[in-house]
Design a protein around this motif. Structure first.
Motif, PDB file in Angstrom:
ATOM      1  N   LEU A 115       0.863  -1.182   0.000  1.00 21.68           N
ATOM      2  CA  LEU A 115       0.000   0.000   0.000  1.00 21.68           C
ATOM      3  C   LEU A 115       0.898   1.229   0.000  1.00 21.68           C
ATOM      4  O   LEU A 115       1.723   1.397   0.898  1.00 21.68           O
ATOM      5  CB  LEU A 115      -0.918   0.010   1.225  1.00 21.68           C
ATOM      6  CG  LEU A 115      -1.820   1.238   1.388  1.00 21.68           C
ATOM      7  CD1 LEU A 115      -2.763   1.399   0.195  1.00 21.68           C
ATOM      8  CD2 LEU A 115      -2.614   1.162   2.690  1.00 21.68           C
ATOM      9  N   SER A 116       0.755   2.080  -1.016  1.00 21.67           N
ATOM     10  CA  SER A 116       1.646   3.234  -1.166  1.00 21.67           C
ATOM     11  C   SER A 116       0.899   4.399  -1.793  1.00 21.67           C
ATOM     12  O   SER A 116      -0.208   4.239  -2.323  1.00 21.67           O
ATOM     13  CB  SER A 116       2.848   2.862  -2.037  1.00 21.67           C
ATOM     14  OG  SER A 116       2.422   2.449  -3.329  1.00 21.67           O
ATOM     15  N   ASP A 167       0.598  -6.150   3.231  1.00 24.95           N
ATOM     16  CA  ASP A 167       1.705  -6.741   3.977  1.00 24.95           C
ATOM     17  C   ASP A 167       2.729  -5.675   4.365  1.00 24.95           C
ATOM     18  O   ASP A 167       3.491  -5.871   5.315  1.00 24.95           O
ATOM     19  CB  ASP A 167       2.374  -7.828   3.143  1.00 24.95           C
ATOM     20  CG  ASP A 167       1.432  -8.990   2.875  1.00 24.95           C
ATOM     21  OD1 ASP A 167       1.166  -9.758   3.815  1.00 24.95           O
ATOM     22  OD2 ASP A 167       0.941  -9.101   1.730  1.00 24.95           O
ATOM     23  N   ILE A 168       2.771  -4.580   3.600  1.00 24.79           N
ATOM     24  CA  ILE A 168       3.667  -3.477   3.918  1.00 24.79           C
ATOM     25  C   ILE A 168       3.025  -2.171   3.466  1.00 24.79           C
ATOM     26  O   ILE A 168       2.360  -2.136   2.417  1.00 24.79           O
ATOM     27  CB  ILE A 168       5.053  -3.668   3.255  1.00 24.79           C
ATOM     28  CG1 ILE A 168       6.095  -2.726   3.868  1.00 24.79           C
ATOM     29  CG2 ILE A 168       4.983  -3.498   1.748  1.00 24.79           C
ATOM     30  CD1 ILE A 168       7.537  -3.093   3.490  1.00 24.79           C
ATOM     31  N   ILE A 169       3.171  -1.126   4.272  1.00 24.61           N
ATOM     32  CA  ILE A 169       2.714   0.213   3.920  1.00 24.61           C
ATOM     33  C   ILE A 169       3.946   1.079   3.709  1.00 24.61           C
ATOM     34  O   ILE A 169       4.872   1.080   4.529  1.00 24.61           O
ATOM     35  CB  ILE A 169       1.827   0.822   5.024  1.00 24.61           C
ATOM     36  CG1 ILE A 169       0.561  -0.020   5.212  1.00 24.61           C
ATOM     37  CG2 ILE A 169       1.456   2.270   4.689  1.00 24.61           C
ATOM     38  CD1 ILE A 169      -0.325   0.441   6.363  1.00 24.61           C
ATOM     39  N   ALA A 187       0.872   3.608  13.223  1.00 19.73           N
ATOM     40  CA  ALA A 187      -0.305   3.126  13.943  1.00 19.73           C
ATOM     41  C   ALA A 187      -1.240   2.360  13.008  1.00 19.73           C
ATOM     42  O   ALA A 187      -1.826   1.335  13.385  1.00 19.73           O
ATOM     43  CB  ALA A 187      -1.043   4.293  14.593  1.00 19.73           C
ATOM     44  N   THR A 188      -1.376   2.853  11.776  1.00 18.78           N
ATOM     45  CA  THR A 188      -2.189   2.139  10.798  1.00 18.78           C
ATOM     46  C   THR A 188      -1.558   0.805  10.439  1.00 18.78           C
ATOM     47  O   THR A 188      -2.248  -0.218  10.339  1.00 18.78           O
ATOM     48  CB  THR A 188      -2.375   2.995   9.531  1.00 18.78           C
ATOM     49  OG1 THR A 188      -3.125   4.168   9.864  1.00 18.78           O
ATOM     50  CG2 THR A 188      -3.105   2.221   8.443  1.00 18.78           C
ATOM     51  N   ALA A 189      -0.235   0.792  10.253  1.00 17.45           N
ATOM     52  CA  ALA A 189       0.453  -0.463   9.946  1.00 17.45           C
ATOM     53  C   ALA A 189       0.265  -1.468  11.073  1.00 17.45           C
ATOM     54  O   ALA A 189      -0.001  -2.654  10.832  1.00 17.45           O
ATOM     55  CB  ALA A 189       1.937  -0.204   9.697  1.00 17.45           C
ATOM     56  N   TYR A 195       4.065  -4.434   7.841  1.00 14.39           N
ATOM     57  CA  TYR A 195       5.326  -3.711   7.996  1.00 14.39           C
ATOM     58  C   TYR A 195       5.118  -2.260   7.549  1.00 14.39           C
ATOM     59  O   TYR A 195       4.196  -1.949   6.791  1.00 14.39           O
ATOM     60  CB  TYR A 195       6.420  -4.328   7.124  1.00 14.39           C
ATOM     61  CG  TYR A 195       6.908  -5.683   7.554  1.00 14.39           C
ATOM     62  CD1 TYR A 195       7.628  -5.860   8.730  1.00 14.39           C
ATOM     63  CD2 TYR A 195       6.676  -6.802   6.745  1.00 14.39           C
ATOM     64  CE1 TYR A 195       8.101  -7.106   9.105  1.00 14.39           C
ATOM     65  CE2 TYR A 195       7.141  -8.057   7.111  1.00 14.39           C
ATOM     66  CZ  TYR A 195       7.852  -8.198   8.295  1.00 14.39           C
ATOM     67  OH  TYR A 195       8.313  -9.432   8.655  1.00 14.39           O
ATOM     68  N   HIS A 196       6.025  -1.395   8.001  1.00 12.25           N
ATOM     69  CA  HIS A 196       6.017   0.008   7.583  1.00 12.25           C
ATOM     70  C   HIS A 196       7.404   0.342   7.036  1.00 12.25           C
ATOM     71  O   HIS A 196       8.401   0.250   7.758  1.00 12.25           O
ATOM     72  CB  HIS A 196       5.668   0.914   8.771  1.00 12.25           C
ATOM     73  CG  HIS A 196       5.729   2.386   8.469  1.00 12.25           C
ATOM     74  ND1 HIS A 196       5.721   3.339   9.469  1.00 12.25           N
ATOM     75  CD2 HIS A 196       5.789   3.084   7.302  1.00 12.25           C
ATOM     76  CE1 HIS A 196       5.788   4.527   8.936  1.00 12.25           C
ATOM     77  NE2 HIS A 196       5.821   4.405   7.609  1.00 12.25           N
TER      78      HIS A 196
END
Length: 415
Positions: A115-116, A167-169, A187-189, A195-196
């Motif tokens: 997510l980006s 799976d990753i932001i 906090a969202t992750a 992962y962030h």
């Protein structure tokens, strides 16, 4: 730096190198991802380490003859650790994009979800654009900035994360003029067990100097470029907690690349050392102050800034409200003819092609390196507006070019 030896061996290449040196001396570079490194960084990058193959890491190489390569890489690591306060640092990535690749390889499996931020809203190709490896290997969903405010829509990001289950932001952007709330994204992750990755490619130097919030110690992984606001050798960097150190190192080598470019690592070491000096904090503060001055004056001329201003080193101008028939590419080309080099850029809600978009992006790192302060940046804003308002008027372009010549003579760069 002269090119006498190159000229004796290869006049054609020497002519191009000398031309580039003159171009940089005689123009005002305002591409937000560029900077002017010191002569010391350039000298380190042209050292004999370019001959060295140093696969592996300090003390654990696959080749002999690496004792000085070990020294240089360890200096880069130690200085980066001091600058950013990370538990673990890998200085080998050849670029910020390859640093991101290293994180994806360490944390994800093919087909996992990223997510980006959407590219037209200020994201980056390596965050999952379909033309990039990340968009071809992983499933990608994107969040946006708020259409009204120009700020990241953190609530929309969270809603998208809850429905998409990434799976990753990825946070951190290539054309976003505001400070990033890394803790809110973390906090969202945490809420969706992702992962962030904080990509601070543009603001690496601002974070090091403490003029932008740091994601180190907040995000699981932090990547960055080492040649933008940090003014070090060209390449990338990855920072992480110790628990991810082994996975990251293995993902960079042998996962994403072979031998490190040790001459560039030497440039990183020198540039990081320069950034540890007190003057660098003043430089970073001035870079931000200059961007604010530039943006404020552009707004006084009636130009529309995405988000209404800036907190960092760049401004993003949406030409549509004030000059609806003028494209960013027209402005870019006319400004370059006048000696001001910036880039056309997409803006949120883009209605044109990415190759001929509706905005321009301008940064102040290079101007600040040359010694510009707020008043000089306000004058540059005046010059930019003159061209924006009449991009095809040869007399205007010539007048701006003459003033640029005077400014580059006053604020010299390389001898």
């Amino acid at each position: 730096m002269t090119y006498e030896t190159v000229r004796a061996t290869d006049p054609a290449v020497a002519e191009a190198l000398e031309g580039e040196r003159a171009r940089q001396n005689d123009t005002l570079a305002m591409i937000a991802s560029e900077n002017h490194v010191s002569e010391a960084v350039m000298e380190a990058q042209s050292s004999e380490l370019t001959n060295n193959y140093a696969e592996g890491y300090p003390g654990e190489r696959y080749y002999g003859g690496c004792e000085y390569a070990d020294d240089v890489e360890q200096l880069a690591i130690d200085r980066a650790t001091e600058l950013w306060g990370a538990d673990h640092v890998n200085v080998q990535p050849h670029s910020g994009s390859q640093a991101n690749m290293g994180v994806y390889l360490a944390a994800l499996e093919p087909g996992d979800k990223i997510l980006s931020l959407d590219l037209t809203h200020g994201g980056h190709l390596s965050h999952g654009h379909p033309a990039n490896f990340a968009g071809q290997v992983y499933e990608v969903e994107q969040y946006e900035v708020d259409a009204e405010t120009g700020y990241v829509d953190y609530e929309g990001l969270r809603e998208t994360a809850e429905s998409f289950d990434p799976d990753i932001i990825v946070s951190g952007y290539s054309a976003y003029p505001r400070e990033v709330d890394f803790e809110r994204i973390q906090a969202t992750a945490d809420a969706v067990d992702a992962y962030h990755l904080a990509d601070i490619a543009h603001i690496t130097g601002l974070v090091a100097a403490g003029v932008h919030e740091s994601p180190v110690g907040i995000a699981d992984f932090v990547t960055g470029s080492t040649h933008k606001t940090i003014r070090a050798g060209r390449g990338g960097i990855i920072m992480c907690d110790e628990e991810y150190a082994s996975d990251i190192d293995s993902a960079v080598f042998p996962g994403a690349q072979g031998g490190p470019a040790m001459h560039n690592v030497a440039g990183k070491a020198v540039g990081f050392g320069e950034a540890l000096e007190p003057e660098f904090e003043r430089y970073a503060e001035q870079t931000v102050a200059n961007a604010k001055a530039l943006g404020d004056r552009l707004q006084e001329h009636g130009l529309d800034l995405v988000s209404g201003g800036t907190d960092n080193h760049l401004v993003l101008v949406d030409l549509r409200p004030s000059h609806p028939d003028t494209t960013g590419k027209e402005v870019e080309e006319s400004l370059e003819e006048a000696g001001i080099v910036l880039n056309a850029n997409t803006v949120p809600g883009e209605t044109r092609s990415a190759f001929n978009p509706s905005g321009i992006r301008a940064g102040t790192p290079c101007l600040t390196t040359r010694g510009f302060g707020e008043e000089a940046c306000r004058e540059v804003a005046d010059l930019i507006y003159d061209v924006v308002d009449a991009p095809h008027d040869d007399d205007v372009v010539a007048e701006v070019s003459q003033r640029v010549d005077e400014l580059t003579d006053e604020y010299t760069l390389y001898d």
